[in-house]
Design a protein around this motif. Structure first.
Motif, short mmCIF file in Angstrom:
data_model
loop_
_atom_site.label_atom_id
_atom_site.label_comp_id
_atom_site.label_asym_id
_atom_site.label_seq_id
_atom_site.Cartn_x
_atom_site.Cartn_y
_atom_site.Cartn_z
N SER A 1 46.94 -24.77 20.80
CA SER A 1 47.32 -25.73 19.76
C SER A 1 46.18 -25.96 18.79
CB SER A 1 47.76 -27.06 20.37
OG SER A 1 46.68 -27.59 21.14
N LEU A 2 44.91 -25.92 19.26
CA LEU A 2 43.76 -26.11 18.38
C LEU A 2 43.39 -24.81 17.66
CD1 LEU A 2 41.38 -28.42 20.42
CD2 LEU A 2 42.81 -29.00 18.46
N GLN A 3 43.62 -23.65 18.35
CA GLN A 3 43.25 -22.39 17.75
C GLN A 3 44.14 -22.05 16.57
OE1 GLN A 3 43.04 -19.31 20.65
NE2 GLN A 3 41.62 -20.42 21.97
N ALA A 4 45.29 -22.57 16.49
CA ALA A 4 46.25 -22.25 15.41
C ALA A 4 46.13 -23.27 14.29
CB ALA A 4 47.66 -22.22 15.96
N SER A 5 44.92 -23.40 13.70
CA SER A 5 44.68 -24.30 12.56
C SER A 5 45.19 -25.69 12.86
CB SER A 5 45.35 -23.74 11.29
OG SER A 5 44.80 -22.49 10.97
N ALA A 6 44.72 -26.28 14.00
CA ALA A 6 45.17 -27.62 14.38
C ALA A 6 44.62 -28.64 13.39
CB ALA A 6 44.69 -27.94 15.79
N SER A 7 45.34 -29.73 13.19
CA SER A 7 44.94 -30.81 12.30
C SER A 7 44.27 -31.90 13.10
CB SER A 7 46.17 -31.36 11.56
OG SER A 7 45.80 -32.44 10.77
N VAL A 8 43.07 -32.30 12.67
CA VAL A 8 42.30 -33.33 13.35
C VAL A 8 42.06 -34.47 12.36
CG1 VAL A 8 40.14 -33.89 14.53
CG2 VAL A 8 41.18 -31.64 14.83
N THR A 9 42.38 -35.69 12.77
CA THR A 9 42.19 -36.85 11.91
C THR A 9 40.73 -37.31 12.00
OG1 THR A 9 44.46 -37.51 12.31
CG2 THR A 9 43.02 -39.14 11.33
N TYR A 10 40.08 -37.39 10.83
CA TYR A 10 38.67 -37.72 10.81
C TYR A 10 38.46 -38.98 9.97
CZ TYR A 10 33.71 -37.52 9.63
OH TYR A 10 32.39 -37.83 9.46
N CYS A 11 37.71 -39.96 10.51
CA CYS A 11 37.38 -41.19 9.80
C CYS A 11 36.07 -40.98 9.02
CB CYS A 11 37.22 -42.36 10.77
SG CYS A 11 38.78 -43.06 11.32
N ALA A 12 36.17 -41.04 7.71
CA ALA A 12 35.00 -40.85 6.84
C ALA A 12 34.65 -42.16 6.16
CB ALA A 12 35.29 -39.78 5.79
N GLN A 13 33.36 -42.52 6.22
CA GLN A 13 32.90 -43.72 5.52
C GLN A 13 32.90 -43.46 4.00
OE1 GLN A 13 29.46 -45.73 7.22
NE2 GLN A 13 29.62 -44.46 9.06
N SER A 14 33.51 -44.36 3.28
CA SER A 14 33.72 -44.13 1.85
C SER A 14 32.46 -44.27 1.02
CB SER A 14 34.80 -45.09 1.32
OG SER A 14 34.40 -46.43 1.55
N ASN A 15 31.42 -44.95 1.52
CA ASN A 15 30.21 -45.18 0.72
C ASN A 15 28.97 -45.06 1.61
OD1 ASN A 15 28.65 -45.77 -1.51
ND2 ASN A 15 28.84 -47.98 -1.27
N TRP A 16 28.72 -43.83 2.10
CA TRP A 16 27.58 -43.58 2.97
C TRP A 16 26.84 -42.32 2.47
CZ3 TRP A 16 27.47 -41.57 8.66
CH2 TRP A 16 26.24 -41.88 9.25
N MET A 17 26.69 -42.23 1.18
CA MET A 17 26.02 -41.07 0.61
C MET A 17 24.52 -41.16 0.86
SD MET A 17 28.41 -39.22 -0.58
CE MET A 17 27.56 -38.03 -1.61
N PRO A 18 23.85 -40.02 1.04
CA PRO A 18 24.36 -38.67 0.85
C PRO A 18 25.03 -38.07 2.08
CG PRO A 18 22.03 -38.56 1.31
CD PRO A 18 22.39 -40.01 1.33
N PHE A 19 25.19 -38.87 3.16
CA PHE A 19 25.80 -38.31 4.36
C PHE A 19 27.27 -38.01 4.13
CE2 PHE A 19 22.23 -40.96 5.88
CZ PHE A 19 21.48 -39.96 6.47
N GLU A 20 28.03 -39.00 3.67
CA GLU A 20 29.43 -38.74 3.34
C GLU A 20 29.95 -39.87 2.45
OE1 GLU A 20 31.81 -38.56 6.82
OE2 GLU A 20 31.47 -40.63 7.41
#
Length: 469
Positions: free
Chosen positions: A21-40
Protein backbone atom coordinates in the motif's frame (compact mmCIF):
# COMPACT_ATOMS: atom_id res chain seq x y z
CA UNK A 1 30.63 1.79 -4.68
CA UNK A 2 29.07 4.04 -2.03
CA UNK A 3 26.15 4.97 -4.29
CA UNK A 4 25.65 1.31 -5.24
CA UNK A 5 25.64 0.27 -1.55
CA UNK A 6 23.05 3.00 -0.75
CA UNK A 7 20.87 1.91 -3.65
CA UNK A 8 20.97 -1.73 -2.56
CA UNK A 9 20.12 -0.73 1.03
CA UNK A 10 17.15 1.38 -0.06
CA UNK A 11 15.90 -1.36 -2.35
CA UNK A 12 16.06 -3.87 0.48
CA UNK A 13 14.26 -1.51 2.85
CA UNK A 14 11.60 -0.77 0.27
CA UNK A 15 11.01 -4.46 -0.37
CA UNK A 16 11.00 -5.76 3.21
CA UNK A 17 9.83 -2.73 5.24
CA UNK A 18 7.34 -0.89 3.04
CA UNK A 19 4.09 -2.71 2.44
CA UNK A 20 2.43 -2.77 -0.97
CA UNK A 21 0.00 0.00 0.00
CA UNK A 22 2.93 2.37 0.68
CA UNK A 23 4.99 1.22 -2.31
CA UNK A 24 2.22 2.18 -4.74
CA UNK A 25 2.55 5.98 -4.30
CA UNK A 26 0.76 5.98 -0.92
CA UNK A 27 -0.58 9.31 0.36
CA UNK A 28 0.74 10.47 3.74
CA UNK A 29 -0.80 13.40 5.60
CA UNK A 30 1.90 15.78 6.79
CA UNK A 31 1.45 18.69 9.25
CA UNK A 32 3.55 21.65 8.10
CA UNK A 33 4.08 24.77 10.21
CA UNK A 34 2.94 27.73 8.15
CA UNK A 35 5.55 30.22 9.46
CA UNK A 36 8.75 28.37 10.41
CA UNK A 37 11.11 29.55 7.69
CA UNK A 38 13.67 28.67 6.57
CA UNK A 39 12.76 25.19 7.84
CA UNK A 40 9.25 25.15 6.36
CA UNK A 41 6.32 27.39 5.57
CA UNK A 42 3.16 27.66 3.50
CA UNK A 43 3.08 30.27 0.72
CA UNK A 44 0.14 30.32 -1.74
CA UNK A 45 -0.84 26.80 -0.59
CA UNK A 46 2.65 25.52 -1.42
CA UNK A 47 4.99 23.80 1.02
CA UNK A 48 8.39 25.55 1.03
CA UNK A 49 11.61 25.40 2.99
CA UNK A 50 14.46 23.09 3.94
CA UNK A 51 12.15 20.34 5.23
CA UNK A 52 9.93 20.60 2.11
CA UNK A 53 12.90 20.03 -0.21
CA UNK A 54 14.12 17.19 2.00
CA UNK A 55 10.68 15.52 1.88
CA UNK A 56 10.66 15.91 -1.92
CA UNK A 57 13.88 13.89 -1.95
CA UNK A 58 12.29 11.28 0.33
CA UNK A 59 9.25 11.12 -1.97
CA UNK A 60 11.54 10.35 -4.93
CA UNK A 61 13.20 7.53 -3.01
CA UNK A 62 10.11 5.94 -1.48
CA UNK A 63 7.31 6.82 -3.95
CA UNK A 64 5.39 8.32 -1.03
CA UNK A 65 3.11 11.29 -1.73
CA UNK A 66 2.72 13.86 1.03
CA UNK A 67 -0.52 15.78 1.51
CA UNK A 68 0.27 18.95 3.47
CA UNK A 69 -1.93 20.27 6.28
CA UNK A 70 -1.03 23.77 7.52
CA UNK A 71 -0.67 24.30 11.28
CA UNK A 72 0.30 27.39 13.28
CA UNK A 73 2.90 25.92 15.68
CA UNK A 74 4.78 22.79 16.52
CA UNK A 75 2.47 22.22 19.49
CA UNK A 76 -0.53 22.11 17.12
CA UNK A 77 1.27 19.73 14.78
CA UNK A 78 2.00 17.51 17.79
CA UNK A 79 -1.69 17.50 18.73
CA UNK A 80 -2.73 16.71 15.13
CA UNK A 81 -0.30 13.78 14.95
CA UNK A 82 -1.47 12.48 18.31
CA UNK A 83 -5.13 12.73 17.33
CA UNK A 84 -4.54 11.08 13.93
CA UNK A 85 -5.39 14.16 11.83
CA UNK A 86 -1.85 13.95 10.44
CA UNK A 87 0.37 10.94 9.93
CA UNK A 88 3.64 12.79 10.49
CA UNK A 89 5.23 16.16 11.23
CA UNK A 90 8.71 17.66 11.75
CA UNK A 91 9.95 19.20 15.01
CA UNK A 92 13.19 19.73 16.91
CA UNK A 93 14.47 16.65 18.64
CA UNK A 94 14.86 18.45 21.96
CA UNK A 95 11.26 19.65 21.98
CA UNK A 96 9.31 18.56 25.03
CA UNK A 97 7.65 15.49 23.47
CA UNK A 98 7.03 12.97 26.24
CA UNK A 99 4.06 11.06 24.88
CA UNK A 100 3.90 7.34 24.31
CA UNK A 101 1.51 7.80 21.38
CA UNK A 102 4.25 9.54 19.38
CA UNK A 103 7.02 7.77 17.46
CA UNK A 104 10.09 9.65 16.19
CA UNK A 105 12.35 9.02 13.20
CA UNK A 106 16.08 9.22 13.22
CA UNK A 107 17.43 12.83 13.08
CA UNK A 108 18.21 14.14 9.62
CA UNK A 109 19.72 17.60 10.31
CA UNK A 110 21.80 18.98 13.20
CA UNK A 111 20.80 22.55 13.96
CA UNK A 112 23.03 24.85 16.09
CA UNK A 113 21.43 27.51 18.28
CA UNK A 114 22.71 31.05 18.74
CA UNK A 115 22.11 34.04 21.00
CA UNK A 116 20.63 37.03 19.14
CA UNK A 117 20.76 40.48 20.74
CA UNK A 118 20.45 44.09 19.78
CA UNK A 119 23.54 45.52 18.12
CA UNK A 120 24.57 47.62 21.13
CA UNK A 121 24.82 44.50 23.35
CA UNK A 122 28.41 43.18 23.67
CA UNK A 123 29.36 39.67 22.59
CA UNK A 124 28.13 36.92 24.90
CA UNK A 125 30.54 34.03 25.51
CA UNK A 126 27.68 31.75 26.60
CA UNK A 127 24.69 31.56 28.90
CA UNK A 128 26.79 32.65 31.87
CA UNK A 129 27.40 36.05 30.20
CA UNK A 130 23.67 36.83 29.88
CA UNK A 131 23.38 38.05 33.44
CA UNK A 132 20.07 39.71 34.32
CA UNK A 133 18.98 40.29 30.72
CA UNK A 134 15.48 38.90 29.96
CA UNK A 135 15.95 35.98 27.58
CA UNK A 136 13.35 34.68 25.13
CA UNK A 137 12.97 30.95 24.44
CA UNK A 138 10.42 29.10 22.31
CA UNK A 139 7.74 27.65 24.54
CA UNK A 140 8.20 23.90 25.07
CA UNK A 141 11.62 23.64 23.46
CA UNK A 142 14.43 21.95 25.32
CA UNK A 143 16.32 25.26 25.77
CA UNK A 144 13.80 26.43 28.37
CA UNK A 145 14.24 23.25 30.44
CA UNK A 146 18.02 23.35 29.99
CA UNK A 147 18.29 26.96 31.16
CA UNK A 148 15.87 26.45 34.04
CA UNK A 149 17.92 23.50 35.25
CA UNK A 150 21.50 24.71 34.79
CA UNK A 151 21.12 28.52 34.74
CA UNK A 152 18.29 29.29 37.17
CA UNK A 153 19.32 32.96 37.56
CA UNK A 154 18.48 33.80 33.93
CA UNK A 155 15.11 35.51 33.47
CA UNK A 156 13.21 33.41 30.90
CA UNK A 157 10.41 34.75 28.70
CA UNK A 158 8.39 32.15 26.73
CA UNK A 159 7.46 33.05 23.13
CA UNK A 160 5.24 31.08 20.70
CA UNK A 161 7.81 30.91 17.88
CA UNK A 162 11.27 32.06 16.85
CA UNK A 163 9.89 34.79 14.56
CA UNK A 164 7.67 36.25 17.28
CA UNK A 165 10.56 36.08 19.72
CA UNK A 166 12.84 38.02 17.33
CA UNK A 167 10.07 40.57 16.84
CA UNK A 168 9.88 40.96 20.63
CA UNK A 169 13.66 41.41 20.73
CA UNK A 170 13.47 44.15 18.07
CA UNK A 171 10.75 45.92 20.09
CA UNK A 172 12.86 45.78 23.25
CA UNK A 173 10.57 43.39 25.18
CA UNK A 174 13.46 40.95 25.69
CA UNK A 175 17.22 41.52 25.58
CA UNK A 176 18.39 38.09 24.33
CA UNK A 177 16.70 35.49 22.12
CA UNK A 178 17.73 31.82 21.87
CA UNK A 179 17.04 30.83 18.25
CA UNK A 180 18.29 28.33 15.66
CA UNK A 181 21.06 29.60 13.39
CA UNK A 182 19.08 29.16 10.11
CA UNK A 183 16.09 30.89 11.70
CA UNK A 184 18.28 33.79 12.84
CA UNK A 185 19.91 34.16 9.40
CA UNK A 186 16.52 34.10 7.63
CA UNK A 187 15.05 36.74 9.95
CA UNK A 188 18.09 39.02 9.81
CA UNK A 189 18.17 38.96 6.01
CA UNK A 190 14.48 39.85 5.71
CA UNK A 191 13.72 42.16 8.63
CA UNK A 192 16.92 43.36 10.21
CA UNK A 193 18.07 46.92 9.53
CA UNK A 194 21.24 46.58 11.60
CA UNK A 195 19.45 46.68 14.96
CA UNK A 196 19.93 42.95 15.73
CA UNK A 197 23.03 40.78 15.60
CA UNK A 198 24.24 37.31 16.60
CA UNK A 199 26.15 37.70 19.84
CA UNK A 200 27.10 34.13 20.81
CA UNK A 201 26.53 30.37 20.63
CA UNK A 202 23.74 28.67 22.57
CA UNK A 203 24.33 25.09 23.74
CA UNK A 204 23.25 22.41 23.24
CA UNK A 205 22.65 22.14 19.49
CA UNK A 206 19.43 20.53 18.29
CA UNK A 207 18.40 18.15 15.54
CA UNK A 208 15.45 17.95 13.18
CA UNK A 209 13.39 14.75 13.11
CA UNK A 210 10.00 13.53 12.00
CA UNK A 211 7.32 12.35 14.43
CA UNK A 212 4.56 9.85 13.66
CA UNK A 213 1.42 8.62 15.29
CA UNK A 214 2.01 5.34 17.14
CA UNK A 215 2.00 2.33 14.79
CA UNK A 216 2.92 -1.18 15.93
CA UNK A 217 4.04 -2.29 12.44
CA UNK A 218 6.04 0.89 11.88
CA UNK A 219 5.99 0.68 8.04
CA UNK A 220 5.96 4.46 7.51
CA UNK A 221 8.66 5.01 10.14
CA UNK A 222 10.90 2.35 8.59
CA UNK A 223 10.40 3.79 5.11
CA UNK A 224 11.30 7.31 6.25
CA UNK A 225 14.29 6.08 8.27
CA UNK A 226 15.49 4.07 5.30
CA UNK A 227 15.25 7.11 3.03
CA UNK A 228 17.08 9.27 5.59
CA UNK A 229 19.89 6.72 5.76
CA UNK A 230 20.12 6.61 1.97
CA UNK A 231 20.22 10.35 1.19
CA UNK A 232 23.93 11.24 0.74
CA UNK A 233 25.62 13.91 2.79
CA UNK A 234 26.27 16.01 -0.33
CA UNK A 235 22.50 16.39 -0.93
CA UNK A 236 21.98 17.49 2.66
CA UNK A 237 24.79 20.03 2.40
CA UNK A 238 23.35 21.38 -0.86
CA UNK A 239 19.92 21.86 0.73
CA UNK A 240 21.48 23.49 3.78
CA UNK A 241 23.40 25.92 1.55
CA UNK A 242 20.20 26.77 -0.29
CA UNK A 243 18.16 27.60 2.82
CA UNK A 244 20.87 28.85 5.18
CA UNK A 245 22.42 31.74 3.30
CA UNK A 246 23.74 33.39 6.38
CA UNK A 247 24.49 37.01 7.15
CA UNK A 248 28.22 37.69 7.40
CA UNK A 249 29.40 38.70 10.89
CA UNK A 250 33.03 39.59 11.49
CA UNK A 251 34.55 40.67 14.77
CA UNK A 252 38.09 41.95 14.79
CA UNK A 253 39.80 41.45 18.12
CA UNK A 254 43.30 42.42 17.10
CA UNK A 255 44.33 45.64 18.78
CA UNK A 256 46.42 46.99 15.88
CA UNK A 257 43.46 46.75 13.56
CA UNK A 258 41.33 48.39 16.22
CA UNK A 259 43.70 51.33 16.59
CA UNK A 260 44.04 51.67 12.83
CA UNK A 261 40.26 51.68 12.57
CA UNK A 262 40.00 54.39 15.23
CA UNK A 263 42.65 56.44 13.43
CA UNK A 264 40.85 56.06 10.12
CA UNK A 265 37.58 57.05 11.76
CA UNK A 266 39.17 60.17 13.24
CA UNK A 267 40.76 61.11 9.91
CA UNK A 268 37.52 60.42 8.07
CA UNK A 269 35.59 62.46 10.62
CA UNK A 270 38.00 65.37 10.26
CA UNK A 271 37.79 65.21 6.48
CA UNK A 272 34.02 64.88 6.67
CA UNK A 273 33.72 67.89 9.00
CA UNK A 274 36.05 69.88 6.78
CA UNK A 275 34.04 68.86 3.72
CA UNK A 276 30.82 69.85 5.47
CA UNK A 277 32.27 73.22 6.42
CA UNK A 278 33.50 73.83 2.89
CA UNK A 279 30.13 72.71 1.53
CA UNK A 280 28.39 75.10 3.92
CA UNK A 281 30.63 77.95 2.80
CA UNK A 282 30.10 76.98 -0.84
CA UNK A 283 26.35 76.96 -0.31
CA UNK A 284 26.51 80.43 1.25
CA UNK A 285 28.68 81.67 -1.62
CA UNK A 286 26.33 80.14 -4.19
CA UNK A 287 23.37 81.75 -2.44
CA UNK A 288 25.11 85.13 -2.32
CA UNK A 289 26.20 84.75 -5.94
CA UNK A 290 22.63 84.06 -6.96
CA UNK A 291 21.48 87.11 -5.01
CA UNK A 292 24.18 89.19 -6.71
CA UNK A 293 23.16 87.84 -10.12
CA UNK A 294 19.54 88.68 -9.37
CA UNK A 295 20.49 92.18 -8.26
CA UNK A 296 22.69 92.61 -11.32
CA UNK A 297 19.82 91.52 -13.53
CA UNK A 298 17.52 94.03 -11.84
CA UNK A 299 20.23 96.69 -12.10
CA UNK A 300 20.71 95.90 -15.80
CA UNK A 301 16.98 96.23 -16.39
CA UNK A 302 16.97 99.52 -14.47
CA UNK A 303 19.96 100.77 -16.47
CA UNK A 304 18.26 99.83 -19.71
CA UNK A 305 15.14 101.62 -18.57
CA UNK A 306 17.17 104.68 -17.55
CA UNK A 307 19.07 104.58 -20.82
CA UNK A 308 15.83 104.34 -22.76
CA UNK A 309 14.27 107.19 -20.82
CA UNK A 310 17.40 109.32 -21.21
CA UNK A 311 17.47 108.76 -24.99
CA UNK A 312 13.77 108.78 -25.81
CA UNK A 313 10.89 111.16 -25.64
CA UNK A 314 8.34 109.92 -23.11
CA UNK A 315 5.31 111.09 -25.10
CA UNK A 316 6.07 109.92 -28.64
CA UNK A 317 8.65 107.19 -28.04
CA UNK A 318 11.05 108.86 -30.52
CA UNK A 319 14.63 109.75 -29.65
CA UNK A 320 15.08 113.02 -27.77
CA UNK A 321 17.24 116.07 -28.56
CA UNK A 322 20.33 114.87 -26.66
CA UNK A 323 20.47 111.58 -28.51
CA UNK A 324 19.99 113.33 -31.85
CA UNK A 325 22.86 115.76 -31.16
CA UNK A 326 25.16 112.84 -30.23
CA UNK A 327 24.34 110.85 -33.38
CA UNK A 328 24.57 113.93 -35.60
CA UNK A 329 28.02 114.83 -34.28
CA UNK A 330 29.16 111.23 -34.90
CA UNK A 331 27.90 111.55 -38.48
CA UNK A 332 29.77 114.87 -38.91
CA UNK A 333 32.99 113.17 -37.71
CA UNK A 334 32.40 110.26 -40.11
CA UNK A 335 31.86 112.72 -43.01
CA UNK A 336 35.10 114.52 -42.25
CA UNK A 337 36.99 111.22 -42.30
CA UNK A 338 35.32 109.20 -45.07
CA UNK A 339 33.41 111.87 -47.05
CA UNK A 340 30.17 109.87 -46.89
CA UNK A 341 26.93 111.67 -47.77
CA UNK A 342 24.48 112.56 -45.02
CA UNK A 343 21.26 114.57 -44.96
CA UNK A 344 19.39 116.27 -42.14
CA UNK A 345 15.63 116.80 -42.34
CA UNK A 346 13.74 119.20 -40.08
CA UNK A 347 9.95 118.71 -40.13
CA UNK A 348 7.66 121.30 -38.61
CA UNK A 349 4.02 120.73 -37.63
CA UNK A 350 2.44 123.93 -38.93
CA UNK A 351 -1.15 123.28 -37.92
CA UNK A 352 -3.43 120.54 -36.59
CA UNK A 353 -7.14 120.96 -37.12
CA UNK A 354 -9.74 118.61 -35.64
CA UNK A 355 -12.60 117.53 -37.84
CA UNK A 356 -15.10 117.10 -34.98
CA UNK A 357 -14.46 120.46 -33.36
CA UNK A 358 -12.52 119.16 -30.33
CA UNK A 359 -9.55 121.25 -29.26
CA UNK A 360 -6.15 119.61 -29.78
CA UNK A 361 -5.30 119.85 -26.06
CA UNK A 362 -7.84 117.11 -25.24
CA UNK A 363 -6.41 114.62 -27.70
CA UNK A 364 -2.79 115.78 -28.07
CA UNK A 365 -1.20 112.86 -26.16
CA UNK A 366 -2.90 110.24 -28.31
CA UNK A 367 -1.97 112.08 -31.48
CA UNK A 368 1.67 112.36 -30.36
CA UNK A 369 1.90 108.60 -29.68
CA UNK A 370 0.35 107.81 -33.07
CA UNK A 371 2.75 110.24 -34.76
CA UNK A 372 5.72 108.53 -33.05
CA UNK A 373 4.62 105.04 -34.16
CA UNK A 374 4.12 106.24 -37.74
CA UNK A 375 7.59 107.80 -37.84
CA UNK A 376 9.33 104.67 -36.47
CA UNK A 377 7.55 102.35 -38.94
CA UNK A 378 8.26 104.60 -41.94
CA UNK A 379 11.95 105.50 -41.63
CA UNK A 380 14.77 103.05 -42.26
CA UNK A 381 16.68 101.21 -39.56
CA UNK A 382 19.81 103.29 -40.15
CA UNK A 383 17.91 106.57 -39.81
CA UNK A 384 17.69 108.46 -36.51
CA UNK A 385 14.46 110.34 -35.90
CA UNK A 386 13.95 112.49 -32.81
CA UNK A 387 11.37 114.86 -31.37
CA UNK A 388 13.20 118.19 -31.23
CA UNK A 389 10.36 120.21 -29.73
CA UNK A 390 6.59 119.98 -29.37
CA UNK A 391 6.00 120.85 -33.04
CA UNK A 392 9.28 119.84 -34.63
CA UNK A 393 10.84 116.50 -35.66
CA UNK A 394 14.44 116.05 -36.82
CA UNK A 395 15.43 113.15 -39.10
CA UNK A 396 19.10 112.17 -39.61
CA UNK A 397 19.74 110.10 -42.77
CA UNK A 398 23.30 108.65 -42.74
CA UNK A 399 24.96 107.84 -46.12
CA UNK A 400 22.01 109.45 -47.93
CA UNK A 401 22.09 112.30 -50.44
CA UNK A 402 19.41 114.98 -50.75
CA UNK A 403 17.50 113.21 -53.50
CA UNK A 404 17.01 110.02 -51.49
CA UNK A 405 16.28 112.06 -48.36
CA UNK A 406 13.68 113.99 -50.36
CA UNK A 407 11.89 110.75 -51.33
CA UNK A 408 12.01 109.50 -47.73
CA UNK A 409 10.67 112.85 -46.42
CA UNK A 410 7.79 112.88 -48.88
CA UNK A 411 6.86 109.31 -47.88
CA UNK A 412 7.03 110.22 -44.19
CA UNK A 413 4.84 113.33 -44.62
CA UNK A 414 2.35 111.30 -46.64
CA UNK A 415 2.14 108.65 -43.92
CA UNK A 416 1.72 111.27 -41.21
CA UNK A 417 -1.12 112.91 -43.12
CA UNK A 418 -2.81 109.50 -43.58
CA UNK A 419 -2.40 108.74 -39.87
CA UNK A 420 -3.88 112.10 -38.89
CA UNK A 421 -6.82 111.62 -41.23
CA UNK A 422 -7.48 108.20 -39.70
CA UNK A 423 -7.65 109.81 -36.25
CA UNK A 424 -9.92 112.62 -37.39
CA UNK A 425 -7.31 115.35 -37.88
CA UNK A 426 -5.99 117.36 -40.76
CA UNK A 427 -2.35 118.44 -40.52
CA UNK A 428 -0.08 120.78 -42.40
CA UNK A 429 3.62 119.82 -42.43
CA UNK A 430 6.70 121.63 -43.72
CA UNK A 431 10.14 120.11 -44.12
CA UNK A 432 13.61 121.37 -44.93
CA UNK A 433 16.43 119.12 -46.16
CA UNK A 434 20.12 120.02 -46.01
CA UNK A 435 23.02 117.85 -47.16
CA UNK A 436 26.15 118.02 -45.00
CA UNK A 437 28.88 120.29 -46.40
CA UNK A 438 32.57 120.78 -45.67
CA UNK A 439 33.60 122.54 -42.45
CA UNK A 440 30.08 122.39 -41.04
CA UNK A 441 29.39 121.58 -37.41
CA UNK A 442 26.10 120.17 -36.32
CA UNK A 443 24.85 123.64 -35.42
CA UNK A 444 25.70 124.89 -38.88
CA UNK A 445 23.99 121.88 -40.42
CA UNK A 446 20.88 122.30 -38.30
CA UNK A 447 20.67 126.06 -38.97
CA UNK A 448 20.89 125.46 -42.72
CA UNK A 449 18.09 122.88 -42.52
CA UNK A 450 15.98 125.32 -40.47
CA UNK A 451 16.58 128.10 -43.02
CA UNK A 452 15.35 125.75 -45.75
CA UNK A 453 12.37 124.92 -43.49
CA UNK A 454 11.46 128.64 -43.34
CA UNK A 455 11.13 128.66 -47.11
CA UNK A 456 8.76 125.68 -46.92
CA UNK A 457 6.77 127.49 -44.25
CA UNK A 458 6.44 130.57 -46.43
CA UNK A 459 5.13 128.31 -49.18
CA UNK A 460 2.44 127.03 -46.78
CA UNK A 461 3.98 123.55 -46.31
CA UNK A 462 5.74 120.90 -48.37
CA UNK A 463 9.43 119.99 -48.69
CA UNK A 464 12.26 122.37 -49.57
CA UNK A 465 15.86 121.47 -50.51
CA UNK A 466 19.16 123.25 -49.95
CA UNK A 467 19.97 123.73 -53.66
CA UNK A 468 17.00 126.10 -54.04
CA UNK A 469 19.10 128.82 -52.47
Amino acid sequence: MTLLRQFITLAALSYFCIPASLQASASVTYCAQSNWMPFEGIRNDKHLGLIADYMARISQLTSLRFDVVAVDSWQQSLEFVESGQCSMAAIMRNAAVNRREITASRPFYEIPHVLVTRSETPLLSGYSAIGDRPTGVVEGFYNSQYLARYYPDIILVSVPSEVEGLDSLARGEVDVMVVSLPGANSYLKKNNDGALTIAGIAEPSDKLQFIFSSDPDRPLVNAINGAIATIPESKKVALLKKWNKGVLYETRTFWPYFYIGILLVLISSGLYLRHRRISRIDNVLVKKRREIDALQSVLLDKNRTIEFLSNHDAETGLYNRNHMIQKAEEEVARYRRFRTSASLVVIDLLSVNTQDGKPLSETGAGFARAMGRTCMTTVREVDVIARWSNDQIVLLCPQTDQADAHLLTNRLIERLEQMAGGLGYSVTLAAGIARLRDNWSFNDWYEQACSILHQARRNGGGVALLQHY
